[in-house]
Design a protein around this motif. Structure first.
Motif, mmCIF file in Angstrom:
data_model
loop_
_atom_site.group_PDB
_atom_site.id
_atom_site.type_symbol
_atom_site.label_atom_id
_atom_site.label_comp_id
_atom_site.label_asym_id
_atom_site.label_seq_id
_atom_site.Cartn_x
_atom_site.Cartn_y
_atom_site.Cartn_z
ATOM 1 N N SER A 115 -28.757 -15.359 -17.952
ATOM 2 C CA SER A 115 -28.533 -14.211 -18.839
ATOM 3 C C SER A 115 -29.331 -12.991 -18.390
ATOM 4 C CB SER A 115 -28.864 -14.561 -20.290
ATOM 5 O OG SER A 115 -30.253 -14.783 -20.458
ATOM 6 N N HIS A 116 -30.527 -13.218 -17.864
ATOM 7 C CA HIS A 116 -31.318 -12.157 -17.232
ATOM 8 C C HIS A 116 -32.490 -12.797 -16.504
ATOM 9 C CE1 HIS A 116 -33.117 -12.769 -21.172
ATOM 10 N NE2 HIS A 116 -34.177 -12.046 -20.856
ATOM 11 N N ASP A 117 -32.999 -12.072 -15.515
ATOM 12 C CA ASP A 117 -33.977 -12.658 -14.597
ATOM 13 C C ASP A 117 -35.403 -12.201 -14.846
ATOM 14 O OD1 ASP A 117 -34.600 -10.400 -12.052
ATOM 15 O OD2 ASP A 117 -33.127 -9.968 -13.585
ATOM 16 N N HIS A 118 -35.619 -11.214 -15.723
ATOM 17 C CA HIS A 118 -36.909 -10.532 -15.754
ATOM 18 C C HIS A 118 -37.813 -10.944 -16.908
ATOM 19 C CE1 HIS A 118 -33.737 -8.184 -17.727
ATOM 20 N NE2 HIS A 118 -34.655 -7.740 -18.556
ATOM 21 N N HIS A 119 -37.457 -11.989 -17.663
ATOM 22 C CA HIS A 119 -38.336 -12.529 -18.698
ATOM 23 C C HIS A 119 -38.535 -14.013 -18.438
ATOM 24 C CE1 HIS A 119 -36.916 -9.113 -21.562
ATOM 25 N NE2 HIS A 119 -37.943 -8.740 -20.821
ATOM 26 N N ALA A 120 -39.794 -14.454 -18.487
ATOM 27 C CA ALA A 120 -40.113 -15.826 -18.093
ATOM 28 C C ALA A 120 -39.574 -16.876 -19.055
ATOM 29 C CB ALA A 120 -41.626 -15.991 -17.955
ATOM 30 N N THR A 166 -25.312 -13.527 -12.850
ATOM 31 C CA THR A 166 -26.255 -12.839 -13.720
ATOM 32 C C THR A 166 -25.821 -11.387 -13.880
ATOM 33 O OG1 THR A 166 -28.631 -12.468 -14.085
ATOM 34 C CG2 THR A 166 -27.838 -12.254 -11.815
ATOM 35 N N THR A 167 -26.729 -10.547 -14.333
ATOM 36 C CA THR A 167 -26.435 -9.120 -14.483
ATOM 37 C C THR A 167 -26.417 -8.444 -13.106
ATOM 38 O OG1 THR A 167 -28.767 -8.509 -14.662
ATOM 39 C CG2 THR A 167 -27.619 -9.097 -16.717
ATOM 40 N N VAL A 168 -25.838 -7.263 -13.056
ATOM 41 C CA VAL A 168 -25.799 -6.519 -11.790
ATOM 42 C C VAL A 168 -27.204 -6.157 -11.314
ATOM 43 C CG1 VAL A 168 -25.021 -4.365 -10.710
ATOM 44 C CG2 VAL A 168 -23.438 -5.716 -12.119
ATOM 45 N N PRO A 169 -28.081 -5.563 -12.154
ATOM 46 C CA PRO A 169 -29.444 -5.291 -11.674
ATOM 47 C C PRO A 169 -30.222 -6.557 -11.357
ATOM 48 C CG PRO A 169 -29.230 -4.727 -14.005
ATOM 49 C CD PRO A 169 -27.866 -4.999 -13.503
ATOM 50 N N GLY A 170 -29.946 -7.647 -12.096
ATOM 51 C CA GLY A 170 -30.614 -8.905 -11.809
ATOM 52 C C GLY A 170 -30.253 -9.442 -10.433
ATOM 53 N N ALA A 171 -28.980 -9.329 -10.065
ATOM 54 C CA ALA A 171 -28.546 -9.789 -8.746
ATOM 55 C C ALA A 171 -29.196 -8.970 -7.641
ATOM 56 C CB ALA A 171 -27.022 -9.715 -8.649
ATOM 57 N N ARG A 172 -29.375 -7.671 -7.867
ATOM 58 C CA ARG A 172 -30.047 -6.838 -6.869
ATOM 59 C C ARG A 172 -31.494 -7.296 -6.677
ATOM 60 N NH1 ARG A 172 -27.094 -2.255 -9.195
ATOM 61 N NH2 ARG A 172 -28.910 -1.793 -10.519
ATOM 62 N N ARG A 173 -32.161 -7.630 -7.786
ATOM 63 C CA ARG A 173 -33.557 -8.067 -7.677
ATOM 64 C C ARG A 173 -33.662 -9.437 -7.005
ATOM 65 N NH1 ARG A 173 -33.915 -5.436 -12.941
ATOM 66 N NH2 ARG A 173 -33.214 -7.369 -13.933
ATOM 67 N N LEU A 174 -32.755 -10.342 -7.327
ATOM 68 C CA LEU A 174 -32.843 -11.714 -6.839
ATOM 69 C C LEU A 174 -32.344 -11.861 -5.411
ATOM 70 C CD1 LEU A 174 -31.574 -13.605 -10.011
ATOM 71 C CD2 LEU A 174 -33.913 -13.636 -9.126
ATOM 72 N N GLY A 175 -31.332 -11.091 -5.038
ATOM 73 C CA GLY A 175 -30.725 -11.259 -3.729
ATOM 74 C C GLY A 175 -29.843 -12.495 -3.685
ATOM 75 N N ALA A 176 -29.322 -12.818 -2.507
ATOM 76 C CA ALA A 176 -28.433 -13.968 -2.332
ATOM 77 C C ALA A 176 -29.143 -15.257 -2.765
ATOM 78 C CB ALA A 176 -27.993 -14.069 -0.881
ATOM 79 N N PRO A 177 -28.406 -16.181 -3.460
ATOM 80 C CA PRO A 177 -26.969 -16.192 -3.696
ATOM 81 C C PRO A 177 -26.537 -15.572 -5.031
ATOM 82 C CG PRO A 177 -27.871 -18.291 -4.361
ATOM 83 C CD PRO A 177 -29.040 -17.442 -3.902
ATOM 84 N N ALA A 178 -27.349 -14.744 -5.614
ATOM 85 C CA ALA A 178 -27.023 -14.200 -6.933
ATOM 86 C C ALA A 178 -25.854 -13.218 -6.848
ATOM 87 C CB ALA A 178 -28.245 -13.520 -7.546
ATOM 88 N N ALA A 187 -31.108 -5.170 -18.780
ATOM 89 C CA ALA A 187 -29.752 -5.656 -19.056
ATOM 90 C C ALA A 187 -29.740 -7.174 -19.254
ATOM 91 C CB ALA A 187 -28.818 -5.273 -17.910
ATOM 92 N N VAL A 188 -28.812 -7.617 -20.086
ATOM 93 C CA VAL A 188 -28.578 -9.051 -20.309
ATOM 94 C C VAL A 188 -27.071 -9.285 -20.311
ATOM 95 C CG1 VAL A 188 -30.698 -9.430 -21.621
ATOM 96 C CG2 VAL A 188 -28.612 -8.776 -22.821
#
Length: 260
Positions: free
Chosen positions: A66-71, A90-102, A141-142
């Protein structure tokens, strides 16, 4: 007729198994006891560990994040496991932060998971807002996820993700025929931001389910962290589904079969 095997692992983390597919939501596998910063003066302590370890869960086909930035939705152990997962949605900004394979999805954007021996699984991103109007600028974003496949008889499986009850969330059933809801609750609140809530309470979850009218409601994200302030209400395991529906407060680690 399909059967979904739902295993609540803890917090927002659940294993969804259907038609040979194994999907994991919001991986959180750290041990309890640590306090995590969520930014802007907010924090939360993890009070309970997962019912299953990463090794006990085993291989999964995809993670629905749902989102990558909260533990409380992706902790350190959960983040480490992503490297071994073929698909992370995941979200578009989350995929940018995580990189592949997101892979990032905008609200109502869909993607498919395919396998020669299984029905094609369509995953559609659903809208969400992690707090009051304007919160996205600070909170981020979520997204939620709707799951559909050929041969499904009782409507989509909808994972709401972390969200408050908004007009867009209420209107999800106008575009997605929902039969099963994995609803994120907890009524998240922090001392530094006063009465503001960042996820649905039990009362709001019931209100949403009265609008959606699913056959089955599967609550998650209501225990295991100090900022889940609606926990006592959840411990009473109230009925959230409308008349004719069923609410399953699944015991962590115990698989539950749901006809979908």
């Amino acid at each position: 007729m399909s059967t979904l095997t739902f295993t609540h692992i803890g917090g927002p983390t659940a294993l969804l198994e259907v038609e040979g597919w194994r999907l994991l939501t919001d991986p959180t596998f750290d041990a309890p006891g640590r306090t995590y910063s969520f930014g802007w003066g907010t924090s939360s302590r993890k009070t309970a560990g997962p019912a299953l370890s990463v090794e006990e869960v085993g291989a999964v086909d995809a993670v629905l994040l749902s989102h990558d930035h909260h533990a409380d939705n992706l902790d350190d152990a959960g983040r480490a496991m992503l490297a071994g997962v073929p698909t992370v949605l995941t979200t578009v900004p989350g995929a940018r932060r995580l990189g592949a394979p997101a892979q990032g999805l905008h609200p109502w954007e869909a993607t498919t998971l395919t396998h020669p021996d299984r029905p094609t699984l369509t995953v559609t991103a659903t809208p969400g807002r992690h707090g009051p109007v304007g919160a996205q600028v600070l909170v981020g974003a979520v997204t939620g996820f709707g799951l559909t496949w050929e041969g499904q008889e009782h409507g989509a499986v909808w994972v709401t993700g972390d969200t408050v009850l908004t007009s867009d969330v209420r209107r999800v059933p106008e575009r997605l025929d929902v039969g099963t809801v994995v609803v994120h609750l907890g009524g998240v609140r922090f001392p530094t931001t006063g009465p503001v809530r960042y996820t649905m309470t039990v009362v709001e979850g019931r209100e949403l389910c009265r609008a959606v009218r699913p056959r089955t409601v599967l609550p998650v994200h209501h225990e295991g962290w100090s900022h889940f302030l609606d926990g006592p209400a959840a411990l009473q395991r109230p009925e959230l589904a409308p008349d004719g529906g069923t609410t399953v407060w699944a015991d962590p680690g115990r698989p539950t079969a749901v006809v979908v």
